[in-house]
Enzyme design. Structure first.
Site, PDB file in Angstrom:
ATOM      1  N   HIS A  69       0.813  -1.212   0.000  1.00  9.77           N
ATOM      2  CA  HIS A  69       0.000   0.000   0.000  1.00  9.77           C
ATOM      3  C   HIS A  69       0.850   1.267   0.000  1.00  9.77           C
ATOM      4  CE1 HIS A  69      -4.137  -1.806   0.904  1.00  9.77           C
ATOM      5  NE2 HIS A  69      -3.320  -2.807   0.651  1.00  9.77           N
ATOM      6  N   ASP A  70       2.092   1.169   0.458  1.00  9.12           N
ATOM      7  CA  ASP A  70       2.982   2.328   0.388  1.00  9.12           C
ATOM      8  C   ASP A  70       3.577   2.449  -1.012  1.00  9.12           C
ATOM      9  OD1 ASP A  70       4.463   4.545   1.174  1.00  9.12           O
ATOM     10  OD2 ASP A  70       6.191   3.336   1.771  1.00  9.12           O
ATOM     11  N   GLY A  75       5.233   5.703  -4.920  1.00 10.53           N
ATOM     12  CA  GLY A  75       6.525   5.151  -4.547  1.00 10.53           C
ATOM     13  C   GLY A  75       6.642   4.789  -3.079  1.00 10.53           C
ATOM     14  N   SER A  79       4.479   7.561   2.601  1.00  8.04           N
ATOM     15  CA  SER A  79       3.360   8.516   2.523  1.00  8.04           C
ATOM     16  C   SER A  79       2.155   7.931   3.265  1.00  8.04           C
ATOM     17  CB  SER A  79       2.996   8.802   1.065  1.00  8.04           C
ATOM     18  OG  SER A  79       2.737   7.607   0.360  1.00  8.04           O
ATOM     19  N   ASN A  97      -7.824   1.423   2.657  1.00  9.59           N
ATOM     20  CA  ASN A  97      -7.083   1.426   3.925  1.00  9.59           C
ATOM     21  C   ASN A  97      -7.959   1.609   5.162  1.00  9.59           C
ATOM     22  OD1 ASN A  97      -4.966   1.217   2.179  1.00  9.59           O
ATOM     23  ND2 ASN A  97      -4.172   3.277   2.511  1.00  9.59           N
ATOM     24  N   PRO A 166      -6.237  -1.589  -5.695  1.00 11.54           N
ATOM     25  CA  PRO A 166      -7.282  -2.436  -6.254  1.00 11.54           C
ATOM     26  C   PRO A 166      -8.301  -2.887  -5.215  1.00 11.54           C
ATOM     27  CG  PRO A 166      -5.290  -3.715  -5.937  1.00 11.54           C
ATOM     28  CD  PRO A 166      -4.952  -2.298  -5.551  1.00 11.54           C
ATOM     29  N   HIS A 196      -0.887 -13.214   0.539  1.00 14.85           N
ATOM     30  CA  HIS A 196      -2.110 -13.602   1.245  1.00 14.85           C
ATOM     31  C   HIS A 196      -1.995 -15.007   1.848  1.00 14.85           C
ATOM     32  CE1 HIS A 196      -4.654 -10.412  -1.136  1.00 14.85           C
ATOM     33  NE2 HIS A 196      -3.758  -9.871  -0.323  1.00 14.85           N
ATOM     34  N   THR A 250      -3.573 -21.729   6.313  1.00 15.93           N
ATOM     35  CA  THR A 250      -2.495 -21.613   7.317  1.00 15.93           C
ATOM     36  C   THR A 250      -2.088 -20.139   7.474  1.00 15.93           C
ATOM     37  OG1 THR A 250      -0.827 -21.965   5.589  1.00 15.93           O
ATOM     38  CG2 THR A 250      -1.546 -23.916   6.815  1.00 15.93           C
TER      39      THR A 250
END
Ligand code: HEM
Ligand SMILES: *[C@@H]1O[C@H](CO)[C@@H](O)[C@H](O)[C@H]1NC(C)=O
Ligand SMILES: *[C@@H]1O[C@H](CO)[C@@H](O)[C@H](O)[C@H]1NC(C)=O
Length: 343
Positions: A69-70, A75, A79, A97, A166, A196, A250
């Site tokens: 996410h950063d 970049g 942020s 977020n 996304p 994930h 798991t």
């Protein structure tokens, strides 16, 4: 008159000092960047991650997600970590977020220890990169050397986050297009989705695929029926959408179980299962499901590439990951205010 002369000199001094501090975020990243300036940096972050995982094993997944996410939003510049201000809507409350990203306090803890050890040296952006790698290692995944030397941004953009990140409903073809904008291949997309392999998602992210996939009023046909029944119980219609489920079988172990689950129709998110439905991504899912070594290698390659994303905008080493450093002009204005108050 006597007091304005030193003040004028001070302004000039601060002006140049200011110029020196603001560096571009597009700098050469390299392994062992802090070897001389803060040799303990990487082990401090590793220890903070170990402690955080003892408190709550999910902290590993939540911190690792920060890198994605950063780096995708302007970049890898931390942020993401900036709190909103009266003049700036940051990324913490963006669509992807809000009520979802967590464990910001783990990064704060690492930053605090690093500021004590070597003040003003290690960027928050680099802490995210180190901590993400550590999360993978500490849950049983591969180890690798990270490139460091990033600067922290002076701003954040909720709008950019909303535009870029996304949705859990994304299809494989939309994800292929998105990742290609960052020079990430189909293989990178599938390997990085393997993140994930650890962590959780909310009912909020899957209710549409349980009850109304693509507005059909029916569940996603790609779901294995027994797994769907399990999720129906976890996330009933009208139930609490903040309830969480496991992203794979798991959720505390970084392994290739995620891909085995996709092959058997047990992907949690639509964006996961679609990687097996789509013909371009399926071959990689199949390969990683039967070859953990291949997954680990591809994952490391993807993380390094993602970690190379830079905005080229001005940056700094933040003292506190949640706020930009006070600018010299602001310090000057405050000092002037104080002087006026004293008179
Ligand atoms: C391919 C596109 C991706 C999509 C659409 C996506 C979407 C999501 C969603 C919807 C969740 C659950 C959020 C919630 O329900 O609150 C999630 C969790 C997570 N994502 Fe992704 N993700 C993607 C790629 C990635 C990548 C590239 C990484 C890291 C390299 C990553 C790491 C994680 C982790 C570790 C979690 C679990 C976090 C936790 O337990 O707190 N994701 N993702
Ligand atoms: C399913 O989605 C469609 C399209 O978004 C919507 O028109 C319909 O009302 C939804 N059905 C239910 C039961 O929510
Ligand atoms: C996975 O891909 C690698 C590299 O292309 C290949 O060498 C390997 O045989 C494949 N493994 C499986 C099980 O498909």
């Amino acid at each position: 008159m006597m007091s304005t002369l030193p003040l004028a000199q001070w302004v000039i001094l601060l002006f140049f000092f200011h110029k020196m501090l603001i560096l571009t975020t597009a700098t050469e990243l390299k392994q062992g960047f802090y070897a001389e300036t803060c040799p303990g940096a990487e082990s401090v972050v590793r220890e903070v991650m170990k402690k955080a995982m003892k408190r709550d094993p999910r902290n590993a997944a939540s911190v690792m997600r920060f890198q994605f996410h950063d780096c995708f939003v302007d970049g890898c510049d931390a942020s993401l970590l900036l709190d909103d201000t009266p003049n700036m809507l940051g990324e913490k409350l963006s669509l992807s977020n809000i009520n979802s990203l967590r464990s910001y306090e783990v990064i704060d803890e690492a930053k605090e220890e690093l500021e004590n050890l070597c003040p003003g040296v290690v960027s928050c952006a680099d802490i995210i990169i180190m901590a993400s790698r550590d999360a993978v290692v500490l849950t049983g995944g591969p180890n690798w050397e990270v490139k460091l030397g990033r600067k922290d941004s002076l701003m954040a953009s909720q709008e950019d986050s909303n535009k870029i990140m996304p949705s859990p409903r994304a299809t494989a073809s939309a994800l292929i297009d998105l990742f290609s904008e960052f020079d990430l291949s189909v293989k990178d997309l599938v390997a990085l989705s393997g993140s994930h392999s650890i962590g959780n998602g909310r009912c909020f992210s899957i209710v549409y695929r349980l009850y109304n996939q693509s507005g059909t009023g029916k569940p996603d046909p790609a779901m294995e029926p027994e797994y769907r029944e399990k999720l129906d119980k976890l996330c009933p219609i009208g139930g609490d959408e903040e309830i969480i489920g496991d992203l794979d079988a798991t959720p505390h172990v970084f392994d290739n179980q995620y891909f085995k689950d996709l092959v058997s129709g047990r992907g949690f998110l639509n964006s996961d299962q679609t990687l097996y439905t789509n013909e371009w991504t399926r071959e990689f899912v199949q390969n990683f499901s039967s070859n953990q070594e291949e997954f680990f290698n591809a994952f490391v390659e993807g993380m390094v590439k993602m970690g190379d994303l830079q905005s080229g905008r001005p940056g700094e080493i933040r003292q506190n990951c949640r706020v930009v450093n006070q600018r010299p002009m602001e310090i000057l204005i405050e000092t002037l205010d104080d002087e006026l108050i004293e008179k």
